[in-house]
Design an enzyme around this catalytic site. Structure first.
Site, mmCIF file in Angstrom:
data_model
loop_
_atom_site.group_PDB
_atom_site.id
_atom_site.type_symbol
_atom_site.label_atom_id
_atom_site.label_comp_id
_atom_site.label_asym_id
_atom_site.label_seq_id
_atom_site.Cartn_x
_atom_site.Cartn_y
_atom_site.Cartn_z
ATOM 1 C CG ASP A 70 -1.769 1.207 1.356
ATOM 2 O OD1 ASP A 70 -1.819 2.007 0.419
ATOM 3 O OD2 ASP A 70 -2.381 1.379 2.432
ATOM 4 C CD GLU A 109 -4.001 7.155 0.420
ATOM 5 O OE1 GLU A 109 -5.161 6.762 0.327
ATOM 6 O OE2 GLU A 109 -3.192 6.660 1.235
ATOM 7 C CD GLU A 110 -1.488 5.037 3.600
ATOM 8 O OE1 GLU A 110 -2.500 5.142 4.322
ATOM 9 O OE2 GLU A 110 -1.297 4.084 2.833
ATOM 10 C CG ASP A 160 -4.415 2.874 -2.644
ATOM 11 O OD1 ASP A 160 -3.575 2.057 -2.200
ATOM 12 O OD2 ASP A 160 -4.669 3.950 -2.062
ATOM 13 C CG HIS A 168 -2.758 0.660 6.728
ATOM 14 N ND1 HIS A 168 -3.249 1.861 7.202
ATOM 15 C CD2 HIS A 168 -2.558 0.852 5.409
ATOM 16 C CE1 HIS A 168 -3.349 2.711 6.193
ATOM 17 N NE2 HIS A 168 -2.954 2.123 5.096
HETATM 18 CO CO CO Z 1 -3.074 2.987 3.096
HETATM 19 ZN ZN ZN Z 2 -3.186 3.219 -0.076
#
Ligand code: CO
Ligand code: ZN
Length: 325
Positions: free
Chosen positions: A162, A192-193, A215, A301
């Protein structure tokens, strides 16, 4: 693809500290893009093709991580999360900082593990005093999981899939693109996170007519998983909805027909939480018809995310089919 994935996932790049991963990606883009620029926020924008509507493809290059908030006299570090991190995934893990310093996560004595929170944890970099620790690490330094990328047959296990998996798909699409019917902008976004921040500014700058974010998406195919109709190895998932976007029917339908035409197996993704770059892009300026193509991923994650290589190849085929028509 395997070499590329290993290179991308093992590269360093928590949100806001994307220098190293940006360099890695630019090197890969150079032989194939018509032009490459880095905008003021640090997003990479590579262009291919000069006629047709403006298509923005986005994949975020940042990864989740931690940021140092305090260093005590004994040399132990306290930290906060950068992006969504559960403290339970940190136990026994290692962290690496930009300068190569490695640390181990430790936790305070706890009677009930349910009480575990990030502020009950610390980092041990092997320093014997605060002074020694401060020679290596400063307040505000960011670190990421320190994990090797494992490739075993079709199965990839790594940190930062990710969204380096998405970055790899974009790079592979650019490599094989011959006659794009769009002015195609390959955008590798920052931050992004922490809230789709790079996508917000880059989409304003690119001013696209349509957009697709690539993604990862979680799956429902592990024991007692929450119900979700996405599985590993069954093809890329065309996004219908997540918490940040309802995909524009034009994009969703065009992706489905590209898949049908190219005979690429696909799945449909309805994600009940979370979001991705298309969430910010579709609200840019007066609105951008946007959608998403997702790589099914287990254990999102965590330091050991898992994808299937087949899904990645199929995503490249589908997306190239979409662009070349
Ligand atoms: Co993410
Ligand atoms: Zn992502």
């Amino acid at each position: 693809m395997k070499k590329l994935l290993k290179e991308l996932t093992e590269s360093f790049g928590p949100s806001g500290s994307e220098d190293k991963i940006r360099e890695t990606i630019i090197e890969r883009l150079k032989p194939f893009a018509d032009s490459i620029k880095v905008d003021k926020m640090g997003n990479i924008i590579a262009q291919k093709g000069t006629s047709g509507e403006r298509l923005m493809l986005a994949a975020h290059m940042d990864e989740i991580g931690i940021i140092v908030t305090n260093i005590d006299d004994k040399g132990f570090l306290r930290f906060s999360n950068v992006g969504g991190i559960s403290p339970f995934t940190l136990i026994g893990e290692r962290v690496i900082f930009a300068n190569g310093t490695v640390g181990v996560f430790g936790l305070e004595k706890m009677d009930d593990m349910k009480e575990l929170k990030i502020n009950k944890m610390f980092l041990d970099i092997g320093a014997k005093s605060g002074e020694e620790a401060k020679q290596k690490i400063k307040i505000g330094d960011m670190g990421t999981f320190y994990r090797e990328c494992i490739i075993s047959g079709d199965c990839i296990i790594s940190k930062a899939l990710d969204d380096r998996a998405g970055c790899a798909v974009l790079i592979k699409v650019l490599e094989q693109l011959k006659k794009p019917r769009y002015q195609t902008f390959f955008v590798f976004t920052v931050q992004e996170e922490v809230g789709l921040r790079g996508a917000k500014t880059s989409s304003f700058g690119v001013d696209p007519d349509l957009a697709i974010a690539v993604d990862v998406t979680p799956t429902g195919d592990t024991p007692e998983a929450s119900k979700m109709a996405v599985e590993l190895g069954k093809g890329p998932a065309i996004k219908v909805k997540d918490n940040s976007i309802i995909s524009h029917p034009r994009i969703k339908d065009a992706l489905i027909s590209a898949a049908t035409q190219k005979k690429v197996p696909y799945q449909l993704e309805v994600l009940e939480y979370g979001g991705t770059d298309s969430g910010a892009i579709h609200l840019s300026r007066s609105g951008v018809p946007s959608g998403g193509l997702s790589i099914p991923t287990r254990y999102v994650h965590t330091p050991s995310e898992m994808v299937n290589l087949k899904d990645m190849y199929l995503a490249v085929e589908l997306l190239a089919g979409f662009i070349e028509g």
